[in-house]
Every structure is written in structure tokens, then in C-alpha cells.
Design an enzyme around this catalytic site. Structure first.
Site, PDB file in Angstrom:
ATOM      1  N   ASP A 282      -7.837  -5.428   0.046  1.00 66.25           N
ATOM      2  CA  ASP A 282      -8.388  -6.350  -1.012  1.00 66.25           C
ATOM      3  C   ASP A 282      -8.011  -7.968  -0.746  1.00 66.25           C
ATOM      4  O   ASP A 282      -8.337  -8.855  -1.695  1.00 66.25           O
ATOM      5  CB  ASP A 282      -7.781  -5.994  -2.459  1.00 66.25           C
ATOM      6  CG  ASP A 282      -8.557  -4.649  -2.711  1.00 66.25           C
ATOM      7  OD1 ASP A 282      -9.835  -4.707  -2.627  1.00 66.25           O
ATOM      8  OD2 ASP A 282      -7.811  -3.577  -3.148  1.00 66.25           O
TER       9      ASP A 282
ATOM     10  N   HIS B  57       0.590  -0.994   0.028  1.00 64.11           N
ATOM     11  CA  HIS B  57       0.138   0.072   0.177  1.00 64.11           C
ATOM     12  C   HIS B  57       0.910   1.332  -0.074  1.00 64.11           C
ATOM     13  O   HIS B  57       1.927   1.267   0.741  1.00 64.11           O
ATOM     14  CB  HIS B  57      -0.971  -0.040   1.300  1.00 64.11           C
ATOM     15  CG  HIS B  57      -2.035   0.884   1.213  1.00 64.11           C
ATOM     16  ND1 HIS B  57      -1.919   2.235   1.423  1.00 64.11           N
ATOM     17  CD2 HIS B  57      -3.513   0.670   0.689  1.00 64.11           C
ATOM     18  CE1 HIS B  57      -3.137   2.917   1.105  1.00 64.11           C
ATOM     19  NE2 HIS B  57      -3.881   1.902   0.678  1.00 64.11           N
TER      20      HIS B  57
HETATM   21  C1  SDX Z   1      -6.342  -0.054  -2.891  1.00 60.39           C
HETATM   22  O1  SDX Z   1      -4.565   4.264  -1.780  1.00 60.39           O
HETATM   23  C2  SDX Z   1      -5.551   3.959  -1.365  1.00 60.39           C
HETATM   24  O2  SDX Z   1      -5.986   4.166  -0.257  1.00 60.39           O
HETATM   25  C3  SDX Z   1      -6.053   2.587  -1.944  1.00 60.39           C
HETATM   26  C4  SDX Z   1      -7.082   1.529  -1.465  1.00 60.39           C
HETATM   27  C5  SDX Z   1      -8.447   2.454  -1.008  1.00 60.39           C
HETATM   28  O3  SDX Z   1      -9.036   1.964   0.027  1.00 60.39           O
HETATM   29  O4  SDX Z   1      -8.670   3.368  -1.567  1.00 60.39           O
HETATM   30  O5  SDX Z   1      -6.567   1.309  -0.115  1.00 60.39           O
HETATM   31  C6  SDX Z   1      -7.479   0.483  -2.113  1.00 60.39           C
HETATM   32  O6  SDX Z   1      -6.273   0.459  -4.021  1.00 60.39           O
HETATM   33  C7  SDX Z   1      -5.402  -1.168  -1.957  1.00 60.39           C
HETATM   34  C8  SDX Z   1      -4.250  -1.528  -2.994  1.00 60.39           C
HETATM   35  C9  SDX Z   1      -4.589  -2.666  -3.994  1.00 60.39           C
HETATM   36  N1  SDX Z   1      -3.602  -2.873  -4.758  1.00 60.39           N
HETATM   37  C10 SDX Z   1      -3.007  -4.188  -4.697  1.00 60.39           C
HETATM   38  O7  SDX Z   1      -3.092  -5.184  -3.893  1.00 60.39           O
HETATM   39  C11 SDX Z   1      -2.064  -4.413  -6.067  1.00 60.39           C
HETATM   40  C12 SDX Z   1      -0.592  -4.944  -5.410  1.00 60.39           C
HETATM   41  N2  SDX Z   1      -0.070  -3.769  -4.841  1.00 60.39           N
HETATM   42  C13 SDX Z   1       0.894  -3.043  -5.495  1.00 60.39           C
HETATM   43  O8  SDX Z   1       0.629  -2.719  -6.851  1.00 60.39           O
HETATM   44  C14 SDX Z   1       1.285  -1.720  -4.770  1.00 60.39           C
HETATM   45  O9  SDX Z   1       1.739  -2.146  -3.416  1.00 60.39           O
HETATM   46  C15 SDX Z   1       0.338  -0.460  -4.540  1.00 60.39           C
HETATM   47  C16 SDX Z   1       0.045   0.013  -5.889  1.00 60.39           C
HETATM   48  C17 SDX Z   1      -0.781  -0.887  -3.854  1.00 60.39           C
HETATM   49  C18 SDX Z   1       1.325   0.559  -3.951  1.00 60.39           C
HETATM   50  O10 SDX Z   1       2.138   0.961  -4.755  1.00 60.39           O
HETATM   51  P1  SDX Z   1       3.458   1.933  -4.266  1.00 60.39           P
HETATM   52  O11 SDX Z   1       3.234   2.695  -3.203  1.00 60.39           O
HETATM   53  O12 SDX Z   1       3.907   2.922  -5.771  1.00 60.39           O
HETATM   54  O13 SDX Z   1       4.643   1.072  -4.028  1.00 60.39           O
HETATM   55  P2  SDX Z   1       6.054   0.724  -5.065  1.00 60.39           P
HETATM   56  O14 SDX Z   1       5.478   0.188  -6.413  1.00 60.39           O
HETATM   57  O15 SDX Z   1       6.858   1.841  -5.278  1.00 60.39           O
HETATM   58  O16 SDX Z   1       6.753  -0.316  -4.459  1.00 60.39           O
HETATM   59  C19 SDX Z   1       7.790  -0.547  -3.362  1.00 60.39           C
HETATM   60  C20 SDX Z   1       8.546  -1.723  -3.459  1.00 60.39           C
HETATM   61  C21 SDX Z   1       8.905  -2.017  -4.959  1.00 60.39           C
HETATM   62  O17 SDX Z   1       9.952  -2.870  -4.877  1.00 60.39           O
HETATM   63  P3  SDX Z   1      11.664  -2.198  -5.360  1.00 60.39           P
HETATM   64  O18 SDX Z   1      11.434  -1.469  -6.512  1.00 60.39           O
HETATM   65  O19 SDX Z   1      11.800  -1.089  -4.197  1.00 60.39           O
HETATM   66  O20 SDX Z   1      12.239  -3.375  -5.154  1.00 60.39           O
HETATM   67  O21 SDX Z   1       7.518  -2.668  -3.161  1.00 60.39           O
HETATM   68  C22 SDX Z   1       7.630  -3.605  -3.989  1.00 60.39           C
HETATM   69  C23 SDX Z   1       7.778  -3.039  -5.335  1.00 60.39           C
HETATM   70  O22 SDX Z   1       8.226  -3.968  -6.563  1.00 60.39           O
HETATM   71  N3  SDX Z   1       6.141  -4.053  -4.056  1.00 60.39           N
HETATM   72  C24 SDX Z   1       5.511  -5.266  -4.331  1.00 60.39           C
HETATM   73  C25 SDX Z   1       4.141  -5.203  -4.128  1.00 60.39           C
HETATM   74  N4  SDX Z   1       3.833  -3.925  -3.973  1.00 60.39           N
HETATM   75  C26 SDX Z   1       4.843  -3.120  -3.860  1.00 60.39           C
HETATM   76  N5  SDX Z   1       5.960  -6.259  -4.512  1.00 60.39           N
HETATM   77  C27 SDX Z   1       5.297  -7.522  -4.883  1.00 60.39           C
HETATM   78  N6  SDX Z   1       3.989  -7.442  -4.509  1.00 60.39           N
HETATM   79  C28 SDX Z   1       3.387  -6.375  -4.482  1.00 60.39           C
HETATM   80  N7  SDX Z   1       2.273  -6.361  -4.235  1.00 60.39           N
END
Ligand code: SDX
Length: 435
Positions: A369, A311
């Protein structure tokens, strides 16, 4: 910006090229980190800020929802999500989000009665539905139908009239479950079910989803209670992507139905509300518990994403995910589902991830989720409807944030700038001289 947000502190930025220094006020809210007021950055120094994904940008002032992502705290109007999920109900939470206070008994009765009496949709909408393919994704249908509400309810599109704004808010909250259920009924070729005024919000939704005109249908009270709680857990989440979309659309003066349709489109993506559907797809792809370690390795190799994890704001357990996991057990027990392989897999994945350095280092925890899809599936809701349900529940958050925006005298059209990295000025070459 309210005067009491001002502190005596400032942050200075100096342009090292010109030596010009400008002080920017530091603002403080009720809770949360201080905020630098950079509104005079461009006029003072000629700079813009660069913050793709808005990781350090506060786009608005708001009184609705507070999140402390490090501590895993979520509060609506000061009330914790745990307390609301346990003691409140969705209608009361809607009132709280919209009006800022919990309703009195009389206000609650009046609000519920108003919402109940707005649940039917314009009869012509039945015909409008028939233009869609039956195999269309329900989110595609919902985007179209909610956008079209502006055509059906033109008498509540004047955003300068507070009464029309309130009527539009009530219409949206009330009609979303009806429209959601219609998208499902249309996809399976069953007749649309009219809402029933003797049922509450969650019961009515389950009734419109699962009843048929030819026989009586009794809504299971444990399931409707769980649905109501799921609605509470999704009701608002401050400036997430879809809410920011609603606010940006609203800042142009667009009508509320158009703004909420924009929010639905934004919610659909798998990184946001579409993740609940994506979690089930992921669990299905993994297949069995034995395959989890190999999948986790693929996630660490960045070949896969662990959907329902991570998140932008929570760097701790999403408090909603904890309540959702508990609700999941309650629903499965009510339905006498003793062995649910998807739940077993989800629990195992969570345990592995919570103890794995990759996830620990990146502070990746289950989000709202992760468990919701398993509950919804157990309730008989088809996977393609999961994000539609999120949209139903989030409508109140969108509309509360939209109303706050419209009523804010400091409101301006949202218009970010950019770091231009395209071609430098050059002369137009006639076609015959181009290589
Ligand atoms: C919702 O914002 C809200 O409030 C949303 C929400 C709401 O109620 O409105 O809470 C609802 O949208 C929940 C989120 C649902 N999405 C998912 O479950 C999809 C999986 N999650 C990711 O796509 C991600 O964690 C996000 C989009 C939710 C957040 O992305 P960020 O903040 O941009 O984080 P990032 O992409 O910069 O990640 C940081 C690191 C990265 O690794 P490095 O490049 O540092 O090595 O964490 C890793 C990412 O690759 N990472 C993950 C991951 N999420 C982040 N690695 C594996 N699996 C994941 N799910």
C-alpha cells in the site's frame, strides 16, 4: 488434509497436572514451516489454544498462494509475483488463481470472452444505486451493492452446484470494475458508463471511470498497463484478514456474493486494504519533507503509525512494494510529472525508516500500500476510491479461496473457541436488591 502432508515426526504435549501425554502429528507442505496438527488437542487433553490475531495458526490447507515472509517471496500457484507482474496480465493471473494452471491460448480467449460478456450489471442496479447518498464513501456503497448481487443474480447462489459456483465467480470478477466505476460516477453526479466489449479488463475500468457519454475517450495504454499490473499485484495474498473473512463466511454455506461483501467490509479497515487511502492522508498531514523527522519521532513514540509500512508476514521488503515503486516512476514519467512532492516524501520516509533502528529492529518495510496510492492519485483516481480498487483486484483471490473451501471435502464451519475471563457463576438479583 492430504496424506502426503504427513511426516513421521510428532510433537508431544504433556499436561503436568495429570501427567497425560498426547502426540500430535507434524505436517509438511510443499514449502514453509512445518505445522502441528492440533485437531485432537481438545479431545486428547481438554485444552484449547490461545492465539489472538492468529499469529501462529494455520487456518486451512491451500494450494493457491505461497508467501515466505522472511525472504520476501510471493508466489501464485508456484509462479513468482515478479514474473507474473512482468510477463503475464491480470486476466491470465485470474485464470491461474481460479484453475491452478496458466491457460492455453484457447482457454485464455474463452476466459476473457466470458468475463467480458459478464461486465454489464442488471439494469435494476442503476436504481438500487440511487438509494445511496451521493457523498457516501465508495467502500460503503460497494459493500452494499456487492451484497445485493445475491438478490439480482439468484440463479448463481446455489453453492452445491459447481456450474453456479463458476458462473458466480465469473460474474463477480467481471462486474466488480463496473460497480467500482459506478460508485465513482454516482459520487460526482455523472451518468454511469456501460462497459465496452472491445476493451480489456483494465482499459474498461479506466474507460468506465473517466469517459462521459458526450465525447470520445481514449484510454492511455501506459496507464492501462500500469493498472493491469496493480490488479496483478493485489490479486491474492493467502490467508489475510479479508480472505479469512470470506472463508469464514463461506464455511457457513453463505452464497458467494454475501461472502465477497464480507471480504470487502474486512478489507476496508486502515490496518488492511484501507491503508492505501491512509498513506495519502498521512503524507498530506506531514505536508513537507522538513516535517518528516518530527513525524518519524511521533511514530517511535507510538503517537502515530507509519501507514503503508509493516506486515504480519513480511519481515523483509514486500516484493509487491518494489514492483509498485517501479510502476510509480513509469506512470509519473508517462504523465510527464517531473516533480511529485508526495513521491519525494515517500522515498525520503522509506530511506529514513529503512535506516532507523526502531524500524530495523521491528523489521518494518514498505508494504503493497505504500506506493500504490501515489500512482493512483497521479492517474486521477480519487483517494476514496483506492481501497475500492484493491477490492476489485482482490475479488479473484477471494473467489479462488472460496471455491477451494467449498470444494474441500474436509471443510467444516469455522468456529473458534475462547479463553473466557468474564464473571464466575452468580445468582440473579431482583431489581430492588441491586446497588
Ligand atoms: C495489507 O495480511 C496481508 O497479507 C495483508 C495484505 C494483503 O495483500 O492482503 O498484504 C494487505 O493489509 C498490507 C498492510 C497494510 N497496513 C498498513 O500499512 C497499516 C500499517 N501497518 C500496521 O498496522 C501493521 O504493520 C500491520 C497491521 C500491517 C501488521 O501488524 P502486526 O503483524 O500485528 O504487527 P504488530 O502490530 O504486532 O507490530 C509489531 C511492532 C509493534 O511495536 P512494539 O509493540 O513491538 O514496540 O511493530 C510496530 C508495532 O507498534 N509497528 C509499527 C507499524 N507496524 C507495526 N510501528 C509503526 N508503524 C507501523 N506501520
Amino acid at each position: 488434509m492430504p496424506a502426503d502432508s504427513k511426516t513421521n515426526e510428532t510433537v508431544s504435549i504433556t499436561d503436568n497436572t495429570t501427567g497425560k501425554k498426547v502426540d500430535f502429528p507434524l505436517l509438511t507442505g510443499t514449502e514453509g514451516p512445518k505445522v502441528i496438527d492440533i485437531r485432537t488437542l481438545y479431545s486428547g487433553l481438554g485444552f484449547f489454544t490461545y492465539d489472538p490475531g492468529y499469529t501462529s495458526t494455520g487456518s486451512t490447507e491451500s494450494k493457491i498462494t505461497y508467501i515466505d515472509g522472511d525472504a520476501g517471496i510471493l508466489r501464485h500457484r508456484g509462479y513468482s509475483i515478479e514474473e507474473l507482474a512482468e510477463k503475464s496480465d491480470y486476466m491470465e493471473t485470474c485464470y491461474l488463481l481460479l484453475h491452478g494452471e496458466l491457460p492455453t491460448a484457447a482457454q485464455k480467449e474463452d476466459f476473457e470472452s466470458t468475463i467480458t460478456r459478464h461486465t454489464m450489471v442488471h439494469d435494476q442496479m442503476n436504481n438500487f444505486f440511487r438509494g445511496f447518498r451521493r457523498d457516501a464513501h465508495p467502500m460503503a456503497v460497494m459493500c452494499g451493492v456487492v451484497g445485493a448481487m445475491a438478490a439480482f443474480y439468484h440463479d448463481s447462489t446455489d453453492i452445491t452446484d459447481p456450474h453456479q459456483r463458476l458462473v458466480a465467480s465469473h460474474r463477480l470478477i467481471a462486474k466488480m470494475p463496473t460497480i467500482a466505476a459506478m460508485t465513482y460516477k454516482y459520487s460526482i453526479g455523472q451518468p454511469f458508463m456501460y462497459p465496452r466489449n472491445d476493451l480489456d479488463y483494465a482499459e474498461n475500468f479506466l474507460y468506465m471511470m473517466f469517459a462521459v457519454p458526450c465525447e470520445a475517450y481514449k484510454v492511455n495504454p501506459v496507464l492501462s498497463k500500469a493498472m493491469d499490473r496493480i490488479f496483478i499485484l493485489h490479486a491474492d495474498h493467502e490467508q489475510n484478514a479479508s480472505t479469512s473473512t470470506v472463508r469464514l463466511a463461506g464455511s457457513t454455506g453463505a452464497n458467494p456474493f454475501a461472502c465477497i461483501a464480507a471480504g470487502i467490509a474486512s478489507l476496508w479497515g486502515p490496518a488492511h486494504g484501507g491503508a492505501n487511502e491512509a498513506v495519502l492522508a498521512m503524507l498530506g498531514k506531514i505536508g513537507t519533507k522538513d516535517n518528516i523527522p518530527a513525524f518519524i519521532q511521533k511514530v517511535k513514540d507510538k503517537e502515530e503509525m507509519l501507514m503503508g509500512f509493516g506486515h504480519r508476514v513480511y519481515k523483509n521488503y514486500d516484493p509487491r512494494a518494489k514492483i509498485m515503486a517501479r510502476t510509480c516512476h513509469e506512470v509519473l514519467s508517462e504523465l510527464n510529472i517531473k516533480d511529485e512532492p508526495l513521491l519525494d516524501m515517500a522515498i525520503e520516509m522509506e530511506q529514513i525508516a529503512l535506516n532507523d533502528k526502531y524500524f530495523v529492529d521491528r523489521k518494518l518495510y514498505p508494504n503493497v500500500d505504500f506506493y500504490s496510492g501515489i500512482i493512483l492519485k497521479a492517474m486521477g483516481i480519487p483517494v476514496s476510491m483506492f481501497t475500492v480498487l484493491f477490492a476489485v483486484a482482490r475479488t479473484v483471490g477471494w473467489i479462488a479461496q472460496w471455491s477451494e473451501l467449498i470444494a474441500d471435502p474436509a471443510q467444516k464451519i469455522g468456529r473458534p473457541r475462547q479463553l473466557y475471563t468474564g464473571a464466575a457463576p452468580r445468582n440473579y438479583a431482583p431489581l430492588h436488591l441491586r446497588k
